[in-house]
Design a protein around this motif. Structure first.
Motif, PDB file in Angstrom:
ATOM      1  N   SER A   1       0.839  -1.199   0.000  1.00  0.00           N
ATOM      2  CA  SER A   1       0.000   0.000   0.000  1.00  0.00           C
ATOM      3  C   SER A   1       0.879   1.256   0.000  1.00  0.00           C
ATOM      4  O   SER A   1       0.501   2.258  -0.606  1.00  0.00           O
ATOM      5  CB  SER A   1      -0.951   0.000   1.192  1.00  0.00           C
TER       6      SER A   1
ATOM      7  N   PRO B   1       0.657   5.163   3.574  1.00  0.00           N
ATOM      8  CA  PRO B   1      -0.769   4.815   3.619  1.00  0.00           C
ATOM      9  C   PRO B   1      -1.528   5.657   4.633  1.00  0.00           C
ATOM     10  O   PRO B   1      -2.722   5.872   4.492  1.00  0.00           O
ATOM     11  CB  PRO B   1      -0.765   3.344   4.019  1.00  0.00           C
TER      12      PRO B   1
ATOM     13  N   VAL C   1      -5.328   0.340  -1.593  1.00  0.00           N
ATOM     14  CA  VAL C   1      -4.650   0.868  -0.403  1.00  0.00           C
ATOM     15  C   VAL C   1      -5.581   0.811   0.800  1.00  0.00           C
ATOM     16  O   VAL C   1      -5.187   0.420   1.905  1.00  0.00           O
ATOM     17  CB  VAL C   1      -4.189   2.322  -0.645  1.00  0.00           C
TER      18      VAL C   1
END
Lengths: 302, 354, 354
Positions: C96, C111, C264
């Motif tokens: 992510s 993230p 994500v």
């Protein structure tokens, strides 16, 4: 190849005979001399320019030509002390440029780097006004000279009517002219331009080059620029510098320097060179693979 | 030639005095912003001073400030409530200017002392003081030392043949995360009461701030704010990128070092006084820039925006839950976030892409 | 562009060496990294309050009935789930992080920028403080919901207005929402010691708690996230050249952003909910991987998927050793292992600017 015999005496304040001095600037001193000595330029480990010697002819327009990645922009950045040499030096009036106070240099040498980025929302007049930074002090942020220089630069580049528009909303050509105006407003006797005609249409290319000639003829400014168009280089340059792989292959008056052999050596392109019907300067006509007549398939000598 | 020359065009007016050869550019919208923000800040402060367990009429505040009126009120206003209001103004201004400086150095609107570890260093030092020191230590000097130590570490680690803004930010983020982790670790080791005390400080707090907090912070702002404004001449060219700035005669490394020192000192003093008041450093310069319609954060307007943000947040915090002293950082976080989002949406509509 | 009939003039322009299409990816380093990861995983199973020799670990894993039942119980009941969790969370965070940096073209993006950490934190304190959920890991779903909601809000705010979502808008919206949620979290935490107590241990980050059932519960989300993430790799390569070029190359930029953001959200949201805010891993590892792979996302994403769990497992093992018999949270150790490494990288060479 020294077409400028007066170069040897450039240290003397006598104005170069070939630069037409108008009454307005008869009082201005001769432009400063800019020269490189045994210049070695590197990006980290990679050597881009090595052992280069150059004397920039004062009061003239010099054009650096060469294939991509031959080190011409790197040389220009070094001449403007944006890049410190790994060895050797660039000298302004005989003193190493990267040891001089940067503000002092900025009143002598102006540089327009390739593809500069303006912050969002900055207006044209503010951008051009920032070219006056080396002439301003804490309390004199907008003197009459600043006003005059900015107006003149806007007028010379033909963007007076765009003065209040944000730079990021302009077209590519208008934006380029705004940046050139900034460099012009700096009013330096030496002006270094890295590909000033990028993004411009034909008419604006000619406008910018004519402007460069004006700056040179009227104010006696020394100009060094990188150009990609060989024919424009031949027409507008007093002095052309051909580079290949980090060294100068040839330099001098375009008519003497730009030959078919040189173009083959520097650009790896076969061509015919004739006289420009308008100016008599060299006109380079590249042959290419498909339009060379019967001789086309023959391998070029390397 | 007249004594004063003025020339106007939309968005900027230039003035030129002939006697002392002073000249400059005035931006009416920026000027209007500054005046408006300053006026609002004064009003909010007066209301803030008037509010409390012993309410005073806002109209009596100004006379009381100069010593006129009921002696009891004068004492409350001058000794108890004015310091708090001043700390709010000074800390807000300091955070905001520091944020504007960091955003300029890095040419990144996300860069702020919150993000690159200076606040985090101060926080770790203070939490360590609370958790390990047992209360014998005074927290403000500890916070100052922590912030300066973090900044020194960042600059030392980022220095290598000059320090680029990019490298300062990346090193700063790493230092910030390590400090934050150390803080988290200390919190897990702490007694619950200590932890609560530490979190109360972590959020940014104005409760019980007296003249002893005002003096060092006031002195710092008095020196550093003018310094930041004087450095504005360099920042104007730095906005165009390092190469152009250097070409225009700006000593890029020196300018960046000076800016960094001023920014760090401001945020370290402010954090020492109030704790890391969330969000002001990041949002205030951006808000000021958009209010003034400029391409970069204006220093003075940012300072006033920060001062107003913290003062108004403090007032709100006391209004929302009157019986509990809510830390001001809680409100600046919420308020600033909401306002920034609103600006974001609004500028989107105008099409300038935030 | 390389064809047989190229004349010498053209051949002189093309680069010498292998033709562009034949360039191999860094398969060797990837295998090496995978081997390292396997070794670390075995160490993670072997190291703890009771040391188990590696050969017994392997034996117990291969054939559960052949091993000492007590050891088998430790391995299968405690260590294996924890190691698996480390692998999953690490891969999710790394992936992510790389996605986030690619989508925003901002090397500072992690993230957490989508608000997942702040959303997760608010979820935890609301679960404990608002709903009085006392079960040890009953708050995981609240944290997950908080993380999802926060990232949806950030995405929507970031894509408001003309021009859809741009990196700067998303980043600003993410920062604003994060601060807003942090403020709310602080309000709850300051008023409710119980929530603070739970929150401070969650914030330190840990792989210790969750059991096999929890892992199974988040596994589908992670799986979908991984598939979505890997599928965006070619589009991210185009996006790196700017939105306009990506469109010209036939990418539907808005759709790519949506898909990447969804990935994500799932990956980081699940990771944060289960293990706490250890997002630093997602910031550091992509930079390390980029040194090996260059900017090609087809290789960058797999590399981060291997390197990030390696860092996380290493941090977890170190955290178990340094403070025996108690443990240091994995998030804290990861920051202290990753931080200096990250700084060294930043100093050593110019990181690929996105």
């Amino acid at each position: 190849m020294t077409p400028h015999p007066t170069l040897a005496e450039t240290a003397s304040p006598a104005p170069d005979g070939s630069a037409p001095a108008t009454p307005a600037d008869s009082g201005t001193p001769a432009p400063p001399t800019l020269r490189a000595e045994r210049l070695r330029l590197t990006y980290g480990e990679r050597v881009v320019v090595d052992g280069l010697d150059l004397v920039v002819p004062p009061g003239k327009i010099s054009v650096i030509v060469g294939a991509n990645a031959c080190g011409k922009s790197t040389l220009l950045r070094a001449l403007a002390r944006l890049l410190n040499p790994a060895s050797g030096s660039v000298q302004l009036d005989g003193r190493a440029i990267h040891t001089l106070p940067t503000r002092q240099v900025a009143r002598q040498v102006g540089i327009l780097p390739q593809a500069p980025v303006a912050p969002e929302g900055l207006t044209v007049i503010d951008l051009v006004g920032r070219g006056r930074a080396p002439h301003q002090t804490w309390w004199r942020q907008w003197s009459a000279a600043d006003e005059a220089a900015v107006s003149a630069a806007l007028a010379a580049t033909g963007i007076t009517e765009l003065a209040d528009r944000p730079v990021d909303e302009l077209s590519g050509g208008q934006r380029q002219r705004a940046w050139i105006a900034m460099a012009v407003a700096q009013q330096t006797p030496v002006l270094l331009l890295d590909e000033p005609t990028t993004f411009l249409d034909l008419s604006h290319q000619i406008d910018v080059l004519d402007l460069v000639v004006d700056l040179n003829r009227r104010d006696g400014r020394t100009v060094v620029m990188v150009l990609h168009d060989l024919n424009q280089a031949c027409r507008y340059a007093d002095h052309v510098i051909a580079m290949k792989a980090g060294r100068i292959v040839a330099q001098g008056v375009p008519a003497e320097v730009i030959t078919a052999d040189l173009v083959a050596e520097v650009f790896d392109v076969r061509c015919t060179v004739t006289a420009d019907p308008l100016t008599g300067t060299p006109l380079v006509i590249p042959t290419g693979r498909h339009h060379g007549g019967p001789a086309a398939p023959s391998p070029a000598t390397d | 030639m007249s004594l004063l020359e003025l020339s106007r065009r939309p968005g900027r007016t230039t003035f030129r005095l002939s006697r002392p050869a002073v000249s400059g550019v005035l931006r009416p919208r920026l000027l209007l912003c500054c005046v408006g923000l300053a006026a609002l800040t004064v009003v909010v402060c007066c209301v803030g001073i008037a509010t409390g367990d012993y309410p005073i009429s806002p109209l009596r505040v100004v006379p009381a400030l100069v010593g006129a009126g009921d002696p009891g009120q004068v004492f409350i206003v001058r000794e108890l409530r004015l310091p708090r209001a001043l700390v709010a103004i000074l800390a807000g201004a300091a955070f905001a200017v520091s944020g504007g400086i960091f955003q300029t150095i890095t040419r990144n609107p996300l860069a702020s002392p919150d993000m690159i570890g200076i606040n985090a260093g101060a926080t770790t030092a203070v939490v360590a003081g609370i958790v390990l020191g047992g209360g014998g230590l005074r927290l403000p000097p500890l916070g100052l030392a922590g912030g300066l130590a973090a900044a020194g570490l960042i600059f030392l680690l980022a220095w290598r043949r000059g320090a680029t803004g990019y490298r300062i930010v990346l090193v700063g983020i790493a230092v910030a995360w390590m400090c934050t982790s150390a803080t988290d670790y200390l919190l897990t080791r702490a007694q619950l009461a200590e932890a609560q005390n530490a979190v109360g400080w972590l959020v940014g707090n104005l409760n019980g701030r007296g003249w002893e907090s005002v003096r060092p912070l006031g002195a710092a702002v008095a020196v550093l704010l003018p310094a930041a404004m004087l450095l504005g001449r360099w920042t104007r060219t730095l906005h165009l990128g390092d190469e152009v700035a250097r070409g225009l005669g700006t000593p890029v490394q020196l300018a960046r070092l000076c800016l960094l020192v001023v920014g760090v000192a401001l945020v370290a003093f402010a954090t020492a006084a109030t704790g890391p008041v969330l969000f002001v450093a990041l949002a205030a310069p951006q808000i000021a820039q958009r209010l003034a319609g400029l391409s970069a954060p204006p220093i003075l307007a940012a300072a006033l925006t920060g001062a107003l943000m913290v003062s108004a947040s403090d007032l709100l915090a006391r209004w929302i839950i009157p019986d509990v002293d809510l830390p001001v950082g809680v409100v600046t976080g919420a308020l600033g976030a909401a306002f920034l989002l609103w600006l974001l949406v609004r500028t989107n509509r105008a099409g300038s892409g935030g | 562009m390389t064809t047989d009939q190229a004349t010498p003039a053209v051949a002189g322009l093309s680069r010498p060496g292998r033709p562009p299409g034949a360039r191999r990816g860094p398969l060797g380093p990837l295998l090496l990294a995978t081997a390292l990861l396997i070794v670390l995983a075995l160490c993670s199973i072997a190291v703890g309050s009771r040391q188990i020799p590696l050969d017994e670990v392997v034996m117990a894993l291969v054939d559960r009935s052949a091993a000492d039942p007590q050891i088998a119980a430790i391995i299968w009941g405690v260590r294996l789930p924890r190691t698996l969790l480390g692998l999953l969370i690490g891969a999710a965070l790394g992936l992510s992080g790389a996605l986030m940096q690619g989508l925003t073209r901002n090397p500072l993006a992690d993230p957490g920028l989508l608000g997942v950490s702040a959303g997760g934190a608010l979820g935890v304190v609301v679960a404990v403080g608002g709903f009085g959920i006392g079960a040890l890991y009953g708050y995981i779903w609240f944290a997950f919901a908080g993380a999802l909601l926060a990232s949806v809000v950030v995405y929507l705010l970031g894509s408001l207005g003309r021009g859809g979502s741009t990196p700067v808008k998303v980043a600003l919206a993410g920062v604003a929402v994060t601060f807003l949620l942090n403020s709310l979290t602080n309000v709850v935490v300051l008023r409710d010691p119980q929530a603070l107590n739970r929150y401070r241990f969650w914030a330190a980050g840990s792989l210790a708690g969750p059991d096999g059932a929890t892992i199974l519960a988040v596994l589908p989300f992670l799986a979908v996230g991984v598939v979505l993430a890997l599928a965006t790799a070619p589009a991210l390569n185009s996006l790196a050249l700017g939105d306009d070029v990506a469109t010209a190359l036939g990418r539907r930029v808005g759709l790519v952003r949506l898909q990447g953001t969804l990935a994500v959200t799932l990956l980081a949201g699940a990771a944060v909910a289960v293990a706490g805010p250890i997002v630093f891993v997602g910031l550091v590892v992509p930079h390390v991987a980029r040194l090996i792979t260059g900017p090609n996302h087809r290789w960058l994403l797999p590399f981060t998927m291997v390197l990030a769990p390696a860092l996380l497992l290493l941090a977890d093992v170190v955290g178990r050793i340094v403070a025996r018999p108690s443990e240091v949270g994995v998030g804290i150790v990861a920051a202290f292992l990753g931080g200096p490494f990250f700084i060294a990288l930043v100093r050593r060479r110019r990181l690929a600017e996105l």
